[in-house]
Design a protein around this motif. Structure first.
Motif, mmCIF file in Angstrom:
data_model
loop_
_atom_site.group_PDB
_atom_site.id
_atom_site.type_symbol
_atom_site.label_atom_id
_atom_site.label_comp_id
_atom_site.label_asym_id
_atom_site.label_seq_id
_atom_site.Cartn_x
_atom_site.Cartn_y
_atom_site.Cartn_z
ATOM 1 N N GLN A 31 0.841 -1.197 0.000
ATOM 2 C CA GLN A 31 0.000 0.000 0.000
ATOM 3 C C GLN A 31 0.876 1.246 0.000
ATOM 4 O OE1 GLN A 31 -2.421 1.584 3.551
ATOM 5 N NE2 GLN A 31 -3.954 0.618 2.253
ATOM 6 N N ILE A 32 0.547 2.189 -0.893
ATOM 7 C CA ILE A 32 1.288 3.444 -0.957
ATOM 8 C C ILE A 32 0.294 4.599 -0.996
ATOM 9 C CG2 ILE A 32 3.259 2.381 -2.130
ATOM 10 C CD1 ILE A 32 2.235 3.621 -4.754
ATOM 11 N N THR A 33 0.790 5.798 -1.128
ATOM 12 C CA THR A 33 -0.067 6.979 -1.270
ATOM 13 C C THR A 33 -0.259 7.302 -2.755
ATOM 14 O OG1 THR A 33 1.907 8.309 -0.876
ATOM 15 C CG2 THR A 33 0.437 7.967 0.982
ATOM 16 N N GLY A 34 -1.188 8.201 -3.055
ATOM 17 C CA GLY A 34 -1.686 8.314 -4.414
ATOM 18 C C GLY A 34 -0.992 9.262 -5.352
ATOM 19 N N GLU A 35 -0.067 10.093 -4.850
ATOM 20 C CA GLU A 35 0.492 11.136 -5.715
ATOM 21 C C GLU A 35 1.409 10.587 -6.802
ATOM 22 O OE1 GLU A 35 3.457 10.752 -2.352
ATOM 23 O OE2 GLU A 35 1.298 10.641 -2.628
ATOM 24 N N HIS A 36 1.817 9.337 -6.671
ATOM 25 C CA HIS A 36 2.693 8.734 -7.682
ATOM 26 C C HIS A 36 1.994 8.625 -9.039
ATOM 27 C CE1 HIS A 36 5.579 7.669 -4.574
ATOM 28 N NE2 HIS A 36 4.548 7.286 -3.850
ATOM 29 N N TYR A 37 0.688 8.604 -9.029
ATOM 30 C CA TYR A 37 -0.066 8.412 -10.271
ATOM 31 C C TYR A 37 -0.498 9.730 -10.916
ATOM 32 C CZ TYR A 37 -0.192 3.715 -8.381
ATOM 33 O OH TYR A 37 0.184 2.506 -7.864
ATOM 34 N N VAL A 38 -0.822 10.727 -10.084
ATOM 35 C CA VAL A 38 -1.379 11.970 -10.645
ATOM 36 C C VAL A 38 -0.742 13.224 -10.056
ATOM 37 C CG1 VAL A 38 -3.605 10.920 -11.199
ATOM 38 C CG2 VAL A 38 -3.261 11.956 -8.940
ATOM 39 N N GLY A 39 0.299 13.064 -9.263
ATOM 40 C CA GLY A 39 0.900 14.214 -8.600
ATOM 41 C C GLY A 39 0.110 14.615 -7.367
ATOM 42 N N LEU A 56 12.271 2.145 -7.028
ATOM 43 C CA LEU A 56 11.509 0.900 -7.109
ATOM 44 C C LEU A 56 10.155 1.123 -7.773
ATOM 45 C CD1 LEU A 56 11.158 -2.138 -6.148
ATOM 46 C CD2 LEU A 56 9.936 -1.157 -4.204
ATOM 47 N N LEU A 57 9.543 2.273 -7.483
ATOM 48 C CA LEU A 57 8.183 2.527 -7.957
ATOM 49 C C LEU A 57 8.143 3.082 -9.376
ATOM 50 C CD1 LEU A 57 6.504 3.939 -4.731
ATOM 51 C CD2 LEU A 57 6.267 1.662 -5.731
ATOM 52 N N GLU A 58 9.270 3.153 -10.027
ATOM 53 C CA GLU A 58 9.279 3.577 -11.421
ATOM 54 C C GLU A 58 8.908 2.402 -12.324
ATOM 55 O OE1 GLU A 58 13.166 5.124 -12.073
ATOM 56 O OE2 GLU A 58 12.826 6.948 -10.886
ATOM 57 N N GLY A 59 8.389 2.718 -13.492
ATOM 58 C CA GLY A 59 8.079 1.673 -14.459
ATOM 59 C C GLY A 59 6.846 0.877 -14.087
ATOM 60 N N ASP A 60 6.823 -0.394 -14.488
ATOM 61 C CA ASP A 60 5.608 -1.188 -14.341
ATOM 62 C C ASP A 60 5.313 -1.577 -12.898
ATOM 63 O OD1 ASP A 60 7.695 -2.980 -14.036
ATOM 64 O OD2 ASP A 60 6.729 -4.576 -15.183
ATOM 65 N N THR A 61 6.296 -1.482 -12.008
ATOM 66 C CA THR A 61 6.056 -1.833 -10.605
ATOM 67 C C THR A 61 4.921 -1.004 -10.012
ATOM 68 O OG1 THR A 61 8.384 -2.435 -10.309
ATOM 69 C CG2 THR A 61 7.101 -2.037 -8.321
ATOM 70 N N LEU A 62 4.860 0.258 -10.384
ATOM 71 C CA LEU A 62 3.839 1.154 -9.851
ATOM 72 C C LEU A 62 2.439 0.660 -10.190
ATOM 73 C CD1 LEU A 62 3.413 3.815 -8.328
ATOM 74 C CD2 LEU A 62 3.523 5.010 -10.523
ATOM 75 N N GLY A 66 -1.562 -2.724 -4.885
ATOM 76 C CA GLY A 66 -2.918 -3.181 -4.595
ATOM 77 C C GLY A 66 -3.831 -2.159 -3.969
ATOM 78 N N SER A 67 -3.256 -1.187 -3.219
ATOM 79 C CA SER A 67 -4.142 -0.266 -2.505
ATOM 80 C C SER A 67 -3.463 1.064 -2.253
ATOM 81 C CB SER A 67 -4.599 -0.879 -1.178
ATOM 82 O OG SER A 67 -3.511 -1.169 -0.327
ATOM 83 N N ILE A 68 -4.310 2.076 -2.020
ATOM 84 C CA ILE A 68 -3.880 3.449 -1.804
ATOM 85 C C ILE A 68 -4.485 3.942 -0.496
ATOM 86 C CG2 ILE A 68 -4.009 5.830 -2.678
ATOM 87 C CD1 ILE A 68 -2.271 4.054 -4.393
ATOM 88 N N ILE A 69 -3.704 4.691 0.271
ATOM 89 C CA ILE A 69 -4.199 5.265 1.521
ATOM 90 C C ILE A 69 -4.276 6.790 1.401
ATOM 91 C CG2 ILE A 69 -1.874 5.411 2.534
ATOM 92 C CD1 ILE A 69 -3.115 4.939 5.269
ATOM 93 N N LYS A 75 -13.768 12.474 -7.346
ATOM 94 C CA LYS A 75 -13.033 12.930 -8.519
ATOM 95 C C LYS A 75 -11.601 12.409 -8.509
ATOM 96 C CE LYS A 75 -11.513 17.165 -10.873
ATOM 97 N NZ LYS A 75 -11.545 18.647 -10.856
ATOM 98 N N ILE A 76 -10.944 12.495 -7.355
ATOM 99 C CA ILE A 76 -9.527 12.103 -7.293
ATOM 100 C C ILE A 76 -9.378 10.586 -7.280
ATOM 101 C CG2 ILE A 76 -7.364 12.379 -6.034
ATOM 102 C CD1 ILE A 76 -8.523 14.920 -7.352
ATOM 103 N N THR A 77 -10.240 9.870 -6.567
ATOM 104 C CA THR A 77 -10.134 8.404 -6.592
ATOM 105 C C THR A 77 -10.382 7.885 -8.007
ATOM 106 O OG1 THR A 77 -12.448 8.184 -5.858
ATOM 107 C CG2 THR A 77 -10.738 8.094 -4.163
ATOM 108 N N ASN A 78 -11.348 8.469 -8.702
ATOM 109 C CA ASN A 78 -11.597 8.059 -10.094
ATOM 110 C C ASN A 78 -10.407 8.370 -10.994
ATOM 111 O OD1 ASN A 78 -14.134 6.981 -9.704
ATOM 112 N ND2 ASN A 78 -15.233 8.824 -10.341
ATOM 113 N N LEU A 79 -9.798 9.528 -10.778
ATOM 114 C CA LEU A 79 -8.653 9.925 -11.590
ATOM 115 C C LEU A 79 -7.486 8.963 -11.393
ATOM 116 C CD1 LEU A 79 -7.290 11.984 -13.487
ATOM 117 C CD2 LEU A 79 -6.660 13.306 -11.443
ATOM 118 N N ILE A 80 -7.195 8.658 -10.139
ATOM 119 C CA ILE A 80 -6.086 7.731 -9.856
ATOM 120 C C ILE A 80 -6.403 6.346 -10.402
ATOM 121 C CG2 ILE A 80 -4.826 6.549 -8.008
ATOM 122 C CD1 ILE A 80 -5.090 9.122 -6.364
ATOM 123 N N GLN A 81 -7.637 5.888 -10.172
ATOM 124 C CA GLN A 81 -8.025 4.560 -10.664
ATOM 125 C C GLN A 81 -7.873 4.479 -12.185
ATOM 126 O OE1 GLN A 81 -8.333 1.366 -9.489
ATOM 127 N NE2 GLN A 81 -10.256 1.736 -8.356
#
Length: 713
Positions: A31-39, A56-62, A66-69, A75-81
């Motif tokens: 589980q990580i936080t969400g800014e890696h996907y959308v800033g 580690l979180l670069e490339g396809d690993t990101l 499985g989950s975001i905290i 709006k933001i959960t949909n954007l990240i998803q």
């Protein structure tokens, strides 16, 4: 707007797991936080946590995670998803998790305040309203309830607890689990969320009341008291349990096979998902039980931690770990299956997004706000009243003074996405509740013009402990009311005006030095969004306080830990220095567990007991009448205690065994019946075996002794 949930057959889930690479499986356990996907987007995301490897979180690993905290809003959960699923090979949606401890945007009283209602229905409904707001915002899992037993009010997280009694804590926690998930047998309804019971185990027993500190106790004490709330609450089948930060008898719980497998899994029969607390896997290195990240990850995996919260040691080290210990692959597969099954139950494979229009109708709606007001009123406890409350109707010129007179910061810690701008302040609440009042409010007495002070009829002192002084990481050695506020009360007393004190806090405070200067004291904890209106209705007599304490108030800071069910001593406390007491402090708490006044002058009468002997299969029924000779309809909290007069092992002085919250209409009498069974009298002996012995027991209803009964084999 109702969204129909479709779920895959379990066969399809097993096929999906079979298709996953090992790396994708480990990603589901991370589980990580969400800014890696959308800033980073405004305040809709929490800060990045410890233990991250950006490389580690670069490339396809990101796109295996499985989950975001900590992400909020549909709006933001949909954007990240959306961003995640674009690049995810198997299109396994993200779970979103949050800490909505006493509400999401509609904020209810802090849990310690809620516990003072003693009402499981109220806590169930608080959880249900919270779940609806969370789900409308795209969040699937809530890290609540916390049922850690607490006896030391120096601990900052006491505000998240249900107090010092194990049975009550377990029952209230179970009610919240049921409310969050909104379905029986551990299922999750359309607008429910997965509940996470925390923190397993004994997190509230840190030595010295310090957060994250060592816990060291006998297993008898654990199973009979500190473990009991988890055991009770787990019967409601939460989807998650969170492991605690602390060590327990020398082993960090996050690395303890005994705690996580032997007790949680085997003894308490929990078979769903275990998640670590924030960074706790990485912190095994700080505990010095792991030399490096690889050892920390292996210890946690071996102990049965299914999801690593906000660190990436599983992802960084899984290959080395499995080369050394290939048997762990079975546990990894079992954890992945549970996570996939939860996502399936939530209908996420068919529809991973949330309808963004739902937030407008669900969040901060009038029904939830009205309920927040009622919950706030019932959480308040009238600790003292020398006939100064409610405020007499003849008093019209009211002065509200103190640091809490005008503030909207009445949400308490763990306020999630609650906004102070939505809160009704105390002074504003009084204006709204009674427009006939000539009300003025000031932060200090010096701010009030002299002529206004002289002309006022009545003073409300709004005092307390600032909300930032309690909560996680906010343990305090000094829990007295600060000197400035003590002086404020003394100065108000000198005015010779009638007055009362309203106090806000996240914990019991030590008031011995000032209590004689307080003629009436309404303890409001932190009541939430509708604070001002709720308190104003109590102060002005539109309703009566009805809460009772679930945690004892010490006289002085150094008197804690203090609790009602302490063990009997060979030298019980008395006037002698050579007894179990402090020589410079009165015996006992200032206000004890179960204390709470009303405006009703309640009368208990007609006590009856069905028999004076209890055997296997033959219960004892205790009945009595509660008379309400007032114009208020209110909730009376009847509490039954027992005292085991002689036992082979030392027992508590008194133990609460049953309680009932009963509505008593105005000028009416109701009958209350409580039942004691033989099971209620079991306890663990020194060999950790359930024991019940023949002998005599006293019964108390609230503080009054009523009868004696015996056990016969």
């Amino acid at each position: 707007r109702k969204v129909v949930k479709f779920c895959m057959e379990n066969k399809k889930i097993l096929e999906l797991r079979q298709e996953m690479t090992l790396k994708e499986k480990i990603g589901q356990l991370t589980q990580i936080t969400g800014e890696h996907y959308v800033g980073k987007i405004d305040n809709e995301m929490v800060e990045t946590g410890p233990g991250y490897s950006q490389q580690l979180l670069e490339g396809d690993t990101l796109y295996t995670i499985g989950s975001i905290i900590g992400v909020s809003s549909a709006k933001i959960t949909n954007l990240i998803q959306s961003e995640y699923l674009k690049k995810s090979r198997l299109k396994i949606p993200l779970l979103f998790m949050h800490d909505a401890i006493h509400g999401y945007k509609t904020i209810f009283p802090i849990p310690l305040g809620l516990s003072c209602t003693w009402d499981e229905n109220i806590l169930r409904d608080v959880a249900a309203y919270t779940a609806s707001e969370l789900r409308a915002s795209g969040i699937h899992v809530n890290f609540s309830p916390m049922v850690d037993l607490v006896r030391d009010s120096r601990w900052g997280r006491v505000m998240e607890s249900f107090g010092e009694d194990h049975l009550l804590s377990g029952n209230l926690g179970g009610a919240m689990i049921n409310g969050y998930q909104k379905d029986a047998e551990g299922k999750i309804s359309q607008d429910g969320v997965a509940a996470c019971l925390k923190h397993f185990a004994a997190y509230g027993a840190g030595i010295g009341g310090k957060d994250y500190n060592t816990v060291d106790m006998s297993m008898r004490e654990f199973f009979d008291y500190y473990g009991k709330p988890y055991e009770i609450a787990l019967k409601e089948k939460p989807k998650f349990v969170m492991s605690s930060f602390n060590t327990f008898n020398g082993i960090p719980v996050t690395a303890s096979k005994e705690m996580m497998k032997d007790i949680l899994r085997d003894k308490y029969q929990f078979d769903d998902i275990v998640i670590s607390d924030w960074g706790a896997v990485s912190e095994l290195q700080n505990h010095r039980v792991a030399q490096d990240g690889r050892e920390a990850a292996e210890l946690a995996l071996t102990a049965g931690i299914d999801i690593e919260m906000v660190s990436t040691l599983y992802l960084e080290n899984y290959q080395q770990i499995l080369e050394k210990n290939p048997a762990l692959l079975h546990e990894i597969d079992a954890a992945v299956l549970k996570i996939l099954q939860l996502k399936n139950e939530l209908g996420m494979f068919e529809n991973p997004y949330v309808d963004e229009d739902l937030e407008e109708t669900v969040i901060l709606n009038q029904k939830s706000l009205q309920f927040a007001k009622e919950a706030a009123k019932k959480s308040c406890v009238l600790l003292k009243n020398d006939s100064l409350l409610p405020i007499s109707k003849e008093y019209k010129k009211i002065l509200v003074v103190g640091p809490f007179a005008n503030t909207q910061e009445l949400l308490g810690n763990w306020q999630c996405k609650g906004r102070f701008d939505d809160v009704v302040a105390l002074s504003e609440g009084m204006r709204l509740v009674d427009e006939s009042l000539e009300l003025s409010a000031y932060e200090t007495l010096e701010d009030c013009p002299k002529d206004e002070l002289e002309k006022c009829d009545y003073i409300v002192a709004a005092i307390g402990e600032h909300w930032e002084l309690s909560g996680e990481g906010h343990s305090s050695v000094n829990i007295e009311l600060d000197k400035q506020q003590q002086q404020l009360i003394k100065d108000i007393k000198k005015t010779d005006k009638p007055y009362a004190c309203v106090c806000f806090s996240g914990r019991p405070l030590a008031l011995q030095d000032i209590i004689d200067d307080i003629p009436a004291l309404l303890w409001c904890w932190y009541p939430g969004t509708q604070a001002g209106i709720a308190i104003a209705e109590l102060l002005t007599g539109k309703d009566t306080p009805s809460g009772k304490l679930t945690m004892s108030f010490p006289r002085y800071s150094s008197q804690v830990p203090i609790y009602y069910n302490e063990y009997s001593s060979g030298r019980p406390a008395n006037e002698s220095s050579y007894s179990s007491r402090y020589q410079d402090c009165e015996v006992g708490p200032l206000f004890s567990f179960g204390h709470g006044l009303t405006y009703t002058n309640t009368e208990y009468s007609n006590f009856k007991i069905s028999g004076h002997k209890i055997t296997e299969g033959q219960d004892i029924k205790i009945s009595f009448q509660v008379k309400n000779p007032s114009e208020y309809e209110y909730s009376e909290i009847a509490i039954l205690y027992i005292e085991d007069l002689v036992s082979k092992a030392v027992r508590p002085i008194r133990e609460m065994k049953k309680y009932q919250v009963v509505t008593v209409p105005a000028n009416q009498t109701v009958t209350v019946e409580l039942v004691i069974t033989l099971d209620d009298l079991h306890y663990l002996n020194g060999s950790l075996q359930q024991s019940v012995e023949p002998g005599e027991f006293k019964i108390y209803i609230n503080d009054l002794e009523h009868s004696v009964f015996t056990i016969e084999h």
